[in-house]
Write a protein that holds these residues in place. Sequence first.
Motif, PDB file in Angstrom:
ATOM      1  N   PHE A 502       0.845  -1.188   0.000  1.00  0.00           N
ATOM      2  CA  PHE A 502       0.000   0.000   0.000  1.00  0.00           C
ATOM      3  C   PHE A 502       0.884   1.242   0.000  1.00  0.00           C
ATOM      4  N   GLY A 503       0.205   2.385  -0.107  1.00  0.00           N
ATOM      5  CA  GLY A 503       0.952   3.633  -0.168  1.00  0.00           C
ATOM      6  C   GLY A 503       1.784   3.698  -1.435  1.00  0.00           C
ATOM      7  N   ASN A 504       2.969   4.292  -1.306  1.00  0.00           N
ATOM      8  CA  ASN A 504       3.876   4.424  -2.454  1.00  0.00           C
ATOM      9  C   ASN A 504       4.915   3.318  -2.517  1.00  0.00           C
ATOM     10  N   MET A 505       4.717   2.244  -1.762  1.00  0.00           N
ATOM     11  CA  MET A 505       5.750   1.204  -1.733  1.00  0.00           C
ATOM     12  C   MET A 505       5.953   0.531  -3.084  1.00  0.00           C
ATOM     13  N   TYR A 506       4.921   0.528  -3.929  1.00  0.00           N
ATOM     14  CA  TYR A 506       5.134  -0.030  -5.265  1.00  0.00           C
ATOM     15  C   TYR A 506       6.113   0.820  -6.066  1.00  0.00           C
ATOM     16  N   ALA A 507       6.210   2.119  -5.744  1.00  0.00           N
ATOM     17  CA  ALA A 507       7.197   2.962  -6.420  1.00  0.00           C
ATOM     18  C   ALA A 507       8.609   2.503  -6.087  1.00  0.00           C
ATOM     19  N   ALA A 508       8.844   2.152  -4.823  1.00  0.00           N
ATOM     20  CA  ALA A 508      10.159   1.636  -4.439  1.00  0.00           C
ATOM     21  C   ALA A 508      10.413   0.257  -5.022  1.00  0.00           C
ATOM     22  N   ALA A 509       9.324  -0.502  -5.283  1.00  0.00           N
ATOM     23  CA  ALA A 509       9.471  -1.834  -5.867  1.00  0.00           C
ATOM     24  C   ALA A 509       9.620  -1.806  -7.381  1.00  0.00           C
ATOM     25  N   GLY A 510       9.460  -0.642  -7.995  1.00  0.00           N
ATOM     26  CA  GLY A 510       9.564  -0.544  -9.442  1.00  0.00           C
ATOM     27  C   GLY A 510       8.324  -0.983 -10.176  1.00  0.00           C
ATOM     28  N   VAL A 511       7.161  -0.885  -9.521  1.00  0.00           N
ATOM     29  CA  VAL A 511       5.884  -1.287 -10.116  1.00  0.00           C
ATOM     30  C   VAL A 511       4.996  -0.059 -10.237  1.00  0.00           C
ATOM     31  N   GLY A 512       4.459   0.175 -11.418  1.00  0.00           N
ATOM     32  CA  GLY A 512       3.523   1.274 -11.615  1.00  0.00           C
ATOM     33  C   GLY A 512       2.118   0.849 -11.250  1.00  0.00           C
ATOM     34  N   THR A 513       1.406   1.691 -10.489  1.00  0.00           N
ATOM     35  CA  THR A 513       0.060   1.312 -10.053  1.00  0.00           C
ATOM     36  C   THR A 513      -0.808   2.529  -9.803  1.00  0.00           C
TER      37      THR A 513
END
Length: 757
Positions: A502-513
């Motif tokens: 959740f949050g912006n953690m997908y940004a750190a994972a390299g996933v766009g959502t």
Amino acid sequence: MKSWLNRAAVPLGLAAFVALLAQVPLLRNPNFYFTDDSAAQFLPMWHRLGEQLLAGNWPPLLDNDSWMGGNLAAEALFGVWNPVNLANYLLVAGLDDLALSAAVVKTEFLVLLALGVYLLCREYGAARWASAALAAALPFGGFTLYFQASTWVAGLMAFAWVPYVWWSARRSARGELYPLWPFIFGALCVTNGNPYGVLGVCAVLFGLLVEFWLRKDKPALRRVLLVGLCVAAVVPLVFLPLLGASAVGLRTGKELFNIGQLVPSLTDLLNLSLPSHLPGIRAFDPSAYRMTVPATYFAWFVLPLLAWLDFGVLKRRWRELAAVFTVAAGYLLLSLGPSNLWMFRWPLRHVESLFLALAVLTAVLLTAGLRTDRLRERVLATGGILLLSGYLAFSAWPKISARHLLSLALLAGLTALVVLAARSGGRWTGRLSAAVLCGGTAVVLVLQTGWQPANADVAAYRFPASTAQLHEQFAKRYRGTTVQIADRGLPGPNGENRDVLFGNMYAAAGVGTPTAYTGMGFKPLHKALCLTFYGGTCRKAYPALFQPTESGASLADLLRVETVVVQRSLFTTPEHKPAPVPGAKVEPDPLAGLPEPAYPPVVYPGWRVEESNDAVTVLRRVRSLDWPQGRLSQVSGGVRVISDEQRGQRTELVRFTRSEQSGGKAELTFARLNWPGYTATVNDQPVAVRNGPGGTVVVELPAGTRSGELRLHWDPPGYQIGIGSALAGLLAALALCVVRFRSRRRTAGDGRFGAFR
């Protein structure tokens, strides 16, 4: 050289001491600085911003892969125009551990805050030892440490510059510093994007106007006003994009009501020296009636030493200290104000600015020396103050009486040591006093972080801190734009953060959502998928994603979605609907007509189940998307796309042809959110940009156009005005420096830097 080293010894020692103290919370909680908004919003986006900077994308105003949270210019809190922030984002991008990155950056700003407080106290005539003692205490006040440093780091980053603005503006007004310096510090504060920082700049400049008006110093009054105008010229650069995007945002910023949330009482503010006091302030848990952290704690020695201070110095110097009194009075009123006042929510946020003014006053009083006459009366008065503090703390939470007794004993012992140092006299009095004051600050910090190792009044996300682990765990599984049908806080058999983030953690994972954290939101997409600010959704977002829209295509196609992650517990747990916020407008449910979805999810044509476990079902698009180099998602009216190329985040070029036989509208839809500020040209001729389904960008080709190039570009609202205004402020500050320099040369015979008037 030796004189310079002597002057620098105390600030350097202070910086080292504060940096060391900043590590104390990590002894009990390695993720102390990586929690709540710092984990969900700031650190992962800082990492993404650092990657954008390394890729040459400057200024990083837009991140399309973060969708609702991707309007970085309008989000403001990321401070994309602040050079110190940008340097830190590069640092974060170079570190794998987000918790470590948080500790490094927050230690930096705690040290900056301490040095600023030291300079400000010195500016008002406080001794080095007294200035250092207050400068070491303020960064570890309850609110600054447990809220600003631990979670709401944008507030810390803005507040850290306020003492520098105050110090430099006053010195500049007195003719001791060139006006470029207050402009620089003011710009650094404003470009952090936190409105509380802007309020702080306004407050200290207003206080200085009051001070120099009372002192009848017209030249100084004029200098403060001119410097303030120069700093104000930077405001449009930062906040015009926010105002421009408010038409599509979820937060209007016009609320005026009071529900008591994070509103301290006067008794909470009065008990600012007892380490164990937990104020009876309503936080975010509706069932809680007190805070879990000492949010109104300031410094252990302020109240115990009241009976030993010579308050006559304040009476004698009241005109010189008028700005301090003005700032203190203003922030005291704000701290006791309503919970929502325009864009300023939660009055507890004003407490640290009140403590900044109190720090200056306390440093001035300590410098005047402790009074040790009438010893018996002063001891009795101190005992009464401590007993009253202990009673207030006991009343707030009797269960932790042992902590209250330990705190009272500690304060009594430390106060006695300070008084003994003052009675000893001699050249070592100040140093001994500083040692006791700073040593007490360290002891209290150890106690408080031992008693409350984390702020339980905010969300504890417990995200993985390693970006390499995040990439391994998510980027390899969830390819392309990923929509997550999930809600935070629901149970999962595979543990937290193994299948959903959740949050912006997908940004750190390299996933766009599209399910990213947003401070302001985007109404059309929010309504289309019932998105929350932290990236959660409702159940009906799943069928809504695949329903045909008015364009004929589904949202999944228009958003170029390649992966869908469906959380099992969202469908097997009774759905929780949050209670409406008092005073807020209740919107109708846009997905009310859709059927209630079931689990396992229906697999729509063109999709297949890629993975399924006890926690999630992951669906993957069967066919590869067209135009992989850009964000074009749909064309109509016989348009054939030759190429689609994205240049950076803000510009896209499409070369196209259209058959002679085609009729009707020819439209191109892009997997971009139509934030205010988009413009388009076809063969260099302007064309309109409108909202498509979910707020996507739609451009209609002019009638009769058979081939050419479409250029789509985005600039934040007020972009050129903001840049021009900020440059004008800088040039004006430089012009003031030239005037000051010439005036100085004309009066150089006086031999004093500040002789010019």
